[in-house]
Design an enzyme around this catalytic site. Structure first.
Site, PDB file in Angstrom:
ATOM      1  N   ASP A   1      -0.874-107.783  -2.039  1.00  0.00           N
ATOM      2  CA  ASP A   1      -1.497-108.252  -0.806  1.00  0.00           C
ATOM      3  C   ASP A   1      -0.690-109.438  -0.288  1.00  0.00           C
ATOM      4  O   ASP A   1       0.072-110.062  -1.041  1.00  0.00           O
ATOM      5  CB  ASP A   1      -2.941-108.664  -1.096  1.00  0.00           C
TER       6      ASP A   1
ATOM      7  N   ASP B   1      -1.816-112.315   2.317  1.00  0.00           N
ATOM      8  CA  ASP B   1      -2.512-113.598   2.430  1.00  0.00           C
ATOM      9  C   ASP B   1      -3.141-114.018   1.113  1.00  0.00           C
ATOM     10  O   ASP B   1      -3.964-113.295   0.553  1.00  0.00           O
ATOM     11  CB  ASP B   1      -3.611-113.519   3.503  1.00  0.00           C
TER      12      ASP B   1
END
Length: 247
Positions: A24, A26
């Site tokens: 991922d 963020d």
């Protein structure tokens, strides 16, 4: 092939046997989750205040209801968690407000990659392991380029791509499965690295061989929540995987 990607080094022991890694963006690769949380707080509080509701908690509410989800899904999930029944127009308005705020804050300052993550990425590339970045955010490409790490990834599936392909949002695993499809590695032989509860759950639902949770909050509660949603192991910084032994 560059020396960085010559495949001669060994993967960290905690990831031994893993043939691809999907991360991922963020909060895992870039220190941008704080900008998202701050933008969400301003947008949600503007909606909640006239209704006499308590303010949005940028740690607890962010982690449990919006982190890792698309803007519309996150908006609806949080407001419904408060017992509210917003209209589609209200959901779109809050989501659009958050997007404007995040974009303004992103353009106003620099977002960096976590040093521990960069160390792990370089070690994995040296071991010849394909890497993908995946994010519900349409800003993922900009974030990775600003942080100077876009070149470390073989592919990127962001919010724009997800919309183009009609992929459902997390906790559905479609985003991650598209990433492994592009890497040419079955999910059962790949690892997912996530800090969001919805993302960890998506990795588990997708049948990934390893789901790594990242606990940036560094609290027993968040660690427990990540494990309960499907993480096989939880670390506070991804550099830990460089020295961690297999469990």
């Amino acid at each position: 092939m560059s020396a960085e990607r010559n495949g001669t080094a060994q993967a960290p022991r905690a990831l031994r046997g893993t043939r691809a890694v999907v991360l991922d963006t963020d909060g895992v690769i870039t220190d941008s989750a704080r900008l998202h949380a701050a933008a969400w707080k301003t947008a949600f509080d503007a909606f909640l205040r006239p209704r006499g509701e308590r303010p949005f908690d940028p740690r607890e509410d962010y982690l449990r209801h919006v982190d890792g989800k698309s803007r519309l899904d996150g908006t609806a999930a949080f407001l419904e968690s408060r017992g509210l029944r917003p209209s589609d127009a209200e959901i779109r308005a809050v989501a659009a407000h958050k997007e404007r705020l995040f974009t303004e804050r992103l353009r106003a300052g620099r977002v960096d990659a976590y040093p521990g993550t960069v160390r792990l990425l370089r070690a994995l590339r040296s071991a010849g392991i394909p890497l993908a970045a995946a994010s519900a955010s349409r800003h993922a490409t900009e974030l990775l380029e600003q942080a100077g790490v876009r070149s470390l990834f073989d592919t990127l599936v962001d919010g724009g791509e997800a919309a183009r392909l009609g992929l459902p949002g997390k906790p559905d695993p479609a985003l991650f499965l598209e990433a492994t499809r592009r890497l040419g590695v079955p999910a059962e032989h790949a690892a997912v690295v996530e800090d969001a509860l919805a993302g960890v759950e998506a990795g588990r639902r997708g049948g990934f061989g390893l789901v790594v949770g990242v606990d940036r909050a560094r609290t027993p509660a968040t660690r427990t929540a990540l494990m309960e949603h499907g993480a096989d192991l939880v670390v506070e910084d991804l550099a830990e995987l460089l020295t961690r032994k297999e469990d």
